[in-house]
Design a protein around this motif. Structure first.
Motif, short mmCIF file in Angstrom:
data_model
loop_
_atom_site.label_atom_id
_atom_site.label_comp_id
_atom_site.label_asym_id
_atom_site.label_seq_id
_atom_site.Cartn_x
_atom_site.Cartn_y
_atom_site.Cartn_z
N UNK A 95 0.85 -1.20 0.00
CA UNK A 95 0.00 0.00 0.00
C UNK A 95 0.88 1.25 0.00
N UNK A 96 0.62 2.13 -0.96
CA UNK A 96 1.40 3.36 -1.03
C UNK A 96 1.02 4.27 0.13
N UNK A 97 2.00 5.08 0.63
CA UNK A 97 1.65 6.07 1.64
C UNK A 97 0.81 7.16 0.98
N UNK A 98 0.28 8.08 1.80
CA UNK A 98 -0.67 9.06 1.29
C UNK A 98 -0.07 9.91 0.18
N UNK A 99 1.14 10.44 0.40
CA UNK A 99 1.77 11.30 -0.60
C UNK A 99 2.03 10.54 -1.88
N UNK A 100 2.53 9.31 -1.74
CA UNK A 100 2.80 8.48 -2.91
C UNK A 100 1.53 8.13 -3.66
N UNK A 101 0.46 7.88 -2.92
CA UNK A 101 -0.80 7.53 -3.54
C UNK A 101 -1.38 8.72 -4.31
N UNK A 102 -1.28 9.91 -3.71
CA UNK A 102 -1.76 11.11 -4.39
C UNK A 102 -0.96 11.36 -5.67
N UNK A 103 0.36 11.17 -5.59
CA UNK A 103 1.21 11.34 -6.77
C UNK A 103 0.83 10.34 -7.85
N UNK A 104 0.59 9.09 -7.45
CA UNK A 104 0.21 8.04 -8.40
C UNK A 104 -1.11 8.40 -9.09
N UNK A 105 -2.11 8.81 -8.31
CA UNK A 105 -3.40 9.19 -8.88
C UNK A 105 -3.26 10.40 -9.79
N UNK A 106 -2.39 11.32 -9.41
CA UNK A 106 -2.19 12.53 -10.21
C UNK A 106 -1.56 12.20 -11.55
N UNK A 107 -0.58 11.32 -11.56
CA UNK A 107 0.07 10.91 -12.81
C UNK A 107 -0.94 10.22 -13.72
N UNK A 108 -1.72 9.31 -13.16
CA UNK A 108 -2.73 8.60 -13.95
C UNK A 108 -3.74 9.58 -14.55
N UNK A 109 -4.20 10.54 -13.74
CA UNK A 109 -5.18 11.52 -14.22
C UNK A 109 -4.55 12.44 -15.26
N UNK A 110 -3.27 12.77 -15.08
CA UNK A 110 -2.57 13.59 -16.08
C UNK A 110 -2.50 12.87 -17.43
#
Length: 286
Positions: A1-16
């Motif tokens: 499980x990614x930490x919160x910051x990593x998860x937000x970054x992952x979601x942001x890259x996917x949405x980008x």
């Protein structure tokens, strides 16, 4: 499980990635391919707003309807990506106001869109998230028309593709319908390879809650097995269900919120064969 910051970054890259596919390929093609953004492209001919602005209004509206109808089922990830996507589109619109087709051909634009957007969507899916929009529409259709979530998604996608007939010629309508169909196939390949089902085995302390979710919300079947722990020899029960890609996403999101400590194993299912017969309840595993 990614930490919160990593998860937000992952979601942001996917949405980008999704926003990039929409802006550089879908919008120049004028096609309405199975998404709220596709519908927004059509609505720009009737509403004096940009694609990003219409998408934001529709996504926020659908999120509000979703929360009213389904409570907290639409988690923070869906809220985040639903808001971030139109913001990224708006940023592109401001920075590149004269954006045109990179390929010079609408068919190639749609093909490129399908390939690129499937990468972003599969990233979201594999993190138990979605870009919102059409998923919420499908859930609404599922509730009021009593259809499976996959059928609801297909119906919503086809309706959006057909909306292009309001402003475009038959070639664009056909391209929208074909793009919607191919988008589903490519996304299936990215997420499940050549299969469309998952066999999910769950050991959880919230057994009854999980069982009811599978039966009542997913409208799927389940089988419960008795098991003995090899380490402590304590009896346990395992819930097994077979689900499609939309149901799998919903189930993983539900488990993450309901029992993050649940022990879950997942298998690809290449084929399912059974003879439907009238039964009471959902006792047979689908």
């Amino acid at each position: 499980m990614l930490d919160l910051a990593g998860n937000i970054l992952y979601l942001s890259v996917a949405t980008f990635i999704i926003a990039t596919a929409i802006f550089f390929f879908l919008m120049p093609s004028k096609a309405s391919v199975s998404s709220i953004t596709g519908l927004s492209i059509v609505l720009t001919h009737f509403i004096p707003l940009s694609v990003a602005q219409i998408t934001m209004v529709m996504n926020v509206g659908l999120l509000i309807i979703g929360f009213i109808l389904f409570g907290r089922e639409f988690g923070g990830k869906t809220v985040y990506t639903s808001i971030l996507l139109p913001l990224l589109l708006r940023l592109y619109e401001v920075l590149l106001p004269n954006n045109g087709s990179l390929t010079g051909d609408a068919t190639l634009d749609v093909a490129c869109y399908i390939f690129v957007v499937s990468i972003g969507l599969s990233m979201l899916f594999n993190d138990n998230a979605s870009s919102g929009g059409l998923d919420i529409v499908a859930k609404i259709l599922q509730r009021f028309l009593h259809m499976e979530i996959g059928q609801a998604l297909s119906l919503a996608g086809i309706a959006i593709a057909l909306s292009s007939a309001l402003v475009y010629d038959t070639k664009t309508v056909a391209l929208s319908l074909l793009g919607t169909y191919l988008n589903g196939i490519v996304l299936d390949h990215y997420i499940f390879g050549q299969t469309g089902k998952k066999r999910v085995c769950i050991m959880t302390s919230r057994e009854e809650v999980v069982r009811q979710f599978i039966l009542q919300e997913l409208r799927s079947g389940a089988t419960i097995y008795e098991a003995i722990g090899g380490f402590d020899l304590q009896p346990r029960r395992e819930i097994i269900t077979i689900v499609n890609k939309q149901e799998y996403q919903q189930l993983m999101t539900f488990l993450e919120k309901t029992d993050p400590q649940a022990f879950v194993t997942i298998y690809n299912v290449t084929e399912v064969r059974y003879i439907p017969k009238p039964v009471l309840g959902h006792e047979a595993e689908r």
